[in-house]
Scaffold this active site. Structure first.
Site, PDB file in Angstrom:
ATOM      1  N   GLU A  86       0.817  -1.218   0.000  1.00  0.00           N
ATOM      2  CA  GLU A  86       0.000   0.000   0.000  1.00  0.00           C
ATOM      3  C   GLU A  86       0.853   1.273   0.000  1.00  0.00           C
ATOM      4  OE1 GLU A  86      -0.454  -2.691   1.812  1.00  0.00           O
ATOM      5  OE2 GLU A  86      -2.567  -3.127   2.167  1.00  0.00           O
TER       6      GLU A  86
ATOM      7  N   TRP B 211       2.029  -7.417  26.278  1.00  0.00           N
ATOM      8  CA  TRP B 211       2.401  -7.755  24.905  1.00  0.00           C
ATOM      9  C   TRP B 211       3.842  -8.244  24.829  1.00  0.00           C
ATOM     10  CZ3 TRP B 211      -1.501  -8.170  21.739  1.00  0.00           C
ATOM     11  CH2 TRP B 211      -2.627  -7.363  21.913  1.00  0.00           C
TER      12      TRP B 211
HETATM   13  P1  ADP Z   1       1.700  -8.243   2.694  1.00  0.00           P
HETATM   14  O1  ADP Z   1       1.349  -7.189   3.680  1.00  0.00           O
HETATM   15  O2  ADP Z   1       0.728  -8.394   1.607  1.00  0.00           O
HETATM   16  O3  ADP Z   1       2.228  -9.496   3.314  1.00  0.00           O
HETATM   17  P2  ADP Z   1       3.811  -6.572   1.914  1.00  0.00           P
HETATM   18  O4  ADP Z   1       4.981  -6.957   1.126  1.00  0.00           O
HETATM   19  O5  ADP Z   1       3.036  -5.391   1.543  1.00  0.00           O
HETATM   20  O6  ADP Z   1       2.950  -7.798   1.862  1.00  0.00           O
HETATM   21  O7  ADP Z   1       4.214  -6.587   3.432  1.00  0.00           O
HETATM   22  C1  ADP Z   1       4.177  -5.486   4.247  1.00  0.00           C
HETATM   23  C2  ADP Z   1       4.444  -5.890   5.657  1.00  0.00           C
HETATM   24  O8  ADP Z   1       5.673  -6.597   5.767  1.00  0.00           O
HETATM   25  C3  ADP Z   1       4.605  -4.731   6.587  1.00  0.00           C
HETATM   26  O9  ADP Z   1       3.367  -4.224   6.974  1.00  0.00           O
HETATM   27  C4  ADP Z   1       5.383  -5.342   7.728  1.00  0.00           C
HETATM   28  O10 ADP Z   1       4.554  -6.043   8.611  1.00  0.00           O
HETATM   29  C5  ADP Z   1       6.273  -6.334   7.029  1.00  0.00           C
HETATM   30  N1  ADP Z   1       7.601  -5.747   6.834  1.00  0.00           N
HETATM   31  C6  ADP Z   1       8.089  -5.157   5.733  1.00  0.00           C
HETATM   32  N2  ADP Z   1       9.351  -4.747   5.922  1.00  0.00           N
HETATM   33  C7  ADP Z   1       9.684  -5.074   7.194  1.00  0.00           C
HETATM   34  C8  ADP Z   1      10.857  -4.905   8.007  1.00  0.00           C
HETATM   35  N3  ADP Z   1      11.958  -4.330   7.553  1.00  0.00           N
HETATM   36  N4  ADP Z   1      10.811  -5.350   9.272  1.00  0.00           N
HETATM   37  C9  ADP Z   1       9.708  -5.950   9.761  1.00  0.00           C
HETATM   38  N5  ADP Z   1       8.588  -6.143   9.040  1.00  0.00           N
HETATM   39  C10 ADP Z   1       8.563  -5.716   7.774  1.00  0.00           C
END
Ligand code: ADP
Length: 542
Positions: free
Chosen positions: A330, A445
């Site tokens: 997004e 948490w």
């Molecule tokens: P989806 O949400 O459809 O699985 P995305 O590729 O859009 O695919 O993923 C986004 C999510 O991935 C983020 O909202 C987060 O939770 C996780 N994410 C992305 N980059 C990181 C990061 N560097 N560290 C931790 N989580 C990450």
């Protein structure tokens, strides 16, 4: 009074035109599906994209039509991207690792009129073809192939199409807010939803990812996007490569560690991008072959949290700087990238390392805040400790999903990411979890990411996922699902003991389950939902 400067729309076609005009002879190296290498350059990529734009027009497609691609990172895919978006059509990249039913859902939801595909995905095309009534043309990304012709009647061949059409094509002067590409979220909850990017959002995002505090890209770079073009547009690298005019190395289907080591060494790759599981494979292969990965100066890790042990290995063994980045579909996807500030330069190497572990800070164009409830508007303190719901706003962030009439935003216009995080005084973001992966133990948490990082720091652990397991007294307690390094004899108690001096006692997991493999999502992240289904009741039955 109005400014007196030109109104020049921000268009994707301008980026490829720029690359052709100012970096025409800069190499594009592409591994084909059959393993052969094609070496071309920005001039030829641009010419072919114009030929394909003419071909698309001859098929009767009109502005706004969706053209799907199911393909690896390769030169034909790159050419077709620019042809599609540049000519006013919408480039809909599809993740081939989805189940066929999800693929059918996505193609029908987008109402794609054309589907382009690589040979690898021929079985997939055969499986979905009868269920996608809106698709009028299937285009095979290659030369004539009898197997393909037999399997898909009336299929068109990309190489024949571009041979038939002229490289003379005038990119239309579109409104910069015209839709350019469409990418579905991986749908870990509910059906996948489409993020529809515009030319304007894409160009602004491209500027931002090239900045020194983002990927620090220039015409001197040799960039290898391991992250697939169907995973949030390879994080925008196909646009950034054209904007800066760097050499672009496309790995095709070769995403295993050994193929990547060879690609990096053969083509002297200076920067590569991918998710942590990719880097795990690469590090293992480099160790095995003894390659020092001499050319690799930076690697970008995103999609999941970068385990500290991985960052250390890149720094200490390969003298490679890891840029930890965070984003989501997004958000086009870049939200933050981790580079030090001037004030950090005098810190010791270990203190700098600590700063670099967080997800970093946003470039201009993205704003972050943490609120005390999901979709809430009450911001919590930026003190590095207060955690809450991470929300964003900016030039390349979604307003509403494709085909949905309702806004996806809070009442005051922010997008709630579903991530739980804190922000410190310097603006660095630290993600603790996705909201649904947090572990709630006795009302407190616990971050699964922190527990995973500790496990993966153990030299005898290859990979670890931590899930919330139901517990009769505490509601939920953490359970580690781990893969041992080859030959290791580590026991459950050894790993639990390892946590002892690293976190509060009540956060230490209740149990460790050793497994041979951990299921991954289509984009290479650990599929915790499946692990929860499998092991979520393990503490109740014991
Ligand atoms: P989806 O949400 O459809 O699985 P995305 O590729 O859009 O695919 O993923 C986004 C999510 O991935 C983020 O909202 C987060 O939770 C996780 N994410 C992305 N980059 C990181 C990061 N560097 N560290 C931790 N989580 C990450």
């Amino acid at each position: 009074m109005q400014g007196r400067m030109m109104q020049h729309p921000l268009l994707i076609s301008s980026m490829i035109e720029h690359a052709a005009r100012y970096h025409g002879d800069t190499a594009i190296i592409s591994k084909n599906t059959d393993g052969t290498i094609t070496q071309t350059d920005w001039t030829h990529i641009t010419e072919n994209s114009k030929r394909f734009a003419n071909a698309l027009q001859s098929l009767g497609l009109v502005q706004g039509d969706r053209i799907a691609t199911i393909a690896w990172n390769n030169h034909r895919h790159l050419e077709s991207w620019y042809a599609i978006s540049g000519s006013g059509l919408i480039c809909h990249t599809i993740n081939p690792r989805l189940f066929p039913e999800q693929l059918v859902f996505i193609i029908n939801d987008a109402q794609d009129r054309v589907v382009l595909f690589d040979k690898t995905f021929l079985p997939l095309i055969r499986a979905v073809k009868a269920h996608t009534p809106t698709v009028e043309h299937f285009v095979y990304l290659g030369a004539f192939d009898q197997d393909v012709a037999d399997a898909v009647p009336d299929v068109k061949f990309y190489d024949a199409l571009i041979a038939e059409h002229s490289a003379q094509y005038q990119w239309p002067a579109l409104d910069e807010n015209t839709a350019s590409s469409l990418c579905y979220t991986s749908g870990t909850t509910g059906n996948p939803k489409g993020a529809l990017y515009s030319h304007r959002s894409t160009v602004l995002h491209t500027y931002a990812i090239c900045l020194p505090d983002s990927l620090n890209l220039s015409a001197n770079d040799i960039m290898l996007p391991v992250v697939p073009m169907f995973h949030v547009n390879a994080w925008g690298t196909p646009y950034a490569a054209a904007m800066v005019g760097c050499t672009f190395v496309l790995p095709g289907p070769g995403l295993d560690g050994a193929s990547l080591v060879q690609m990096i060494d053969d083509y002297k790759v200076s920067i590569a991008l991918g998710v942590p599981t990719i880097w795990q494979g690469l590090l293992a292969a480099a160790k095995q072959t003894g390659s020092p990965l001499n050319s690799l100066k930076r690697n970008v890790v995103g999609g999941s949290a970068c385990p500290p042990a991985m960052m250390k290995a890149f720094r200490d063994v390969y003298d490679c700087e890891t840029i930890h980045a965070w984003g989501m579909t997004e958000m086009s996807p870049l939200g933050t990238g981790n580079q030090l500030k001037a004030k950090h330069q005098q810190l010791s190497a270990e203190e700098q390392f600590k700063v670099r572990l967080s997800q970093g800070r946003p470039p201009f164009g993205v704003d972050l805040r943490i609120t005390d409830e999901e979709n809430g508007t009450n911001e919590v303190c930026r003190d590095g400790h207060s955690t809450g719901n991470l929300q964003v706003r900016g030039h390349w962030i979604i307003e509403s999903y494709y085909g949905k009439s309702d806004h996806a935003l809070t009442t005051d216009g922010w997008f709630d990411t579903g991530d739980i995080a804190s922000i410190n005084e310097d603006g660095y973001l630290l993600l603790s979890d996705r909201a649904k992966d947090l572990i709630k133990s006795g009302g407190e948490w616990i971050s699964s990411v922190e527990l995973e990082n500790i496990a993966m720091n153990h030299p005898e652990i290859a990979m670890a996922a931590v899930i919330a397991a139901d517990h009769p007294k505490w509601d939920e307690r953490p359970v580690v699902i781990a893969i041992k390094q080859q030959g290791s004899t580590i026991t459950e108690q050894d790993l639990l003991d390892y946590y002892a001096d690293k976190i509060a006692k009540w956060q230490i997991p209740d149990k460790v389950v050793f497994v041979e493999s951990i299921p991954l999502t289509g984009t290479g992240k650990m599929l915790k939902r499946d692990l929860r289904e499998q092991y979520g009741k393990i503490l109740l039955t014991e």
